[in-house]
Design a protein around this motif. Sequence first.
Motif, PDB file in Angstrom:
ATOM      1  N   PHE A  90       0.829  -1.198   0.000  1.00  8.55           N
ATOM      2  CA  PHE A  90       0.000   0.000   0.000  1.00  8.55           C
ATOM      3  C   PHE A  90       0.868   1.254   0.000  1.00  8.55           C
ATOM      4  O   PHE A  90       0.659   2.188  -0.771  1.00  8.55           O
ATOM      5  N   TYR A  91       1.864   1.234   0.851  1.00  7.12           N
ATOM      6  CA  TYR A  91       2.786   2.371   0.978  1.00  7.12           C
ATOM      7  C   TYR A  91       3.573   2.565  -0.319  1.00  7.12           C
ATOM      8  O   TYR A  91       3.721   3.689  -0.807  1.00  7.12           O
ATOM      9  N   GLY A  92       4.064   1.463  -0.891  1.00  9.73           N
ATOM     10  CA  GLY A  92       4.823   1.558  -2.130  1.00  9.73           C
ATOM     11  C   GLY A  92       3.991   2.064  -3.288  1.00  9.73           C
ATOM     12  O   GLY A  92       4.461   2.864  -4.115  1.00  9.73           O
ATOM     13  N   LYS A  93       2.742   1.615  -3.361  1.00 10.46           N
ATOM     14  CA  LYS A  93       1.859   2.080  -4.439  1.00 10.46           C
ATOM     15  C   LYS A  93       1.600   3.571  -4.308  1.00 10.46           C
ATOM     16  O   LYS A  93       1.574   4.302  -5.308  1.00 10.46           O
ATOM     17  N   GLU A  94       1.428   4.039  -3.080  1.00  8.58           N
ATOM     18  CA  GLU A  94       1.212   5.470  -2.857  1.00  8.58           C
ATOM     19  C   GLU A  94       2.444   6.274  -3.267  1.00  8.58           C
ATOM     20  O   GLU A  94       2.325   7.353  -3.865  1.00  8.58           O
ATOM     21  N   LEU A  95       3.628   5.744  -2.955  1.00  5.31           N
ATOM     22  CA  LEU A  95       4.857   6.435  -3.341  1.00  5.31           C
ATOM     23  C   LEU A  95       4.964   6.536  -4.864  1.00  5.31           C
ATOM     24  O   LEU A  95       5.289   7.603  -5.402  1.00  5.31           O
TER      25      LEU A  95
END
Length: 287
Positions: free
Chosen positions: A16-21
């Motif tokens: 989730f965090y990587g996709k947001e980045l």
Amino acid sequence: MARRKDIDGSMSVPTFYGKELRWKREAAGMSLEAFLEGSFYGKTYLSDIERGERRMPIDLARHADRVLNTDGFFERHCEDVRKARRAGHAAYFERVLEAEKHATAIEEWCPMLFPGLLQTPAYARAVVLAGLPLSANAEVEQKVSARMARADLFEADHRTPEYWVILHESLILDPLLAARDMAEQLDRVVELVERRRIVSQVLPRKCVAHPFMTGSAMIMTFPDAPPLFYTEALHSGDTIDDIALVQEYRRSYDRLRAVALSPEASLAMIKTSAEDYRNGKQPGRLE
């Protein structure tokens, strides 16, 4: 042109965090290279973070907030990502679990126990029970299985890092297990050496004064990120990424390697000791 694979942000906190980045970076019109200008990291490292395969270090999170104008979002949430623990391992070990998969070199000094990457199931089980004697059987087996899974690092279908371990002679001569299980543990080291997956050295007991008298050491180097140093106590571990301090530890490790037996002499000793255990004999100390 091949279609880029999407990231399923529902899989885990890291994805989730990587996709947001990735979304924020692309919305800002920045390539991987442009985003990383002024940081110590390479684009493979960043790409792994965006796919949820690596955790974001705090300095890179601050860099992301600065270049993407995200008002501290990535710094605030990178701790949540680091807390996304893997079953069977302590929270403080999470960074090492991730880092060792991407390392080009891993160097360990183990004065008290065979390192987790080299342990057999019997040895791992004995270590877990010694530290957590009231653990339920299911919890013990989960920890043992998790430790065995780390050793996939040495298999042919993985990019194997250069792994160099220095073992104290007492690990070989003071058996933690019954003789047959000790022979199996030593055979595991021999097998990895002979398959050219690792290099091992033994530090003799007679070498009383030496660098790293006060703890374990694990140094990891990477093609696309600064090196890391890890040391562990009974119920805690510390990962250090300060480049100057890691260099100090690196020098101490090199001095320790200089006073250990050669890889050839070490392998011969480990082989002989394994055979002694198989024959019901206590291995002899180095003269």
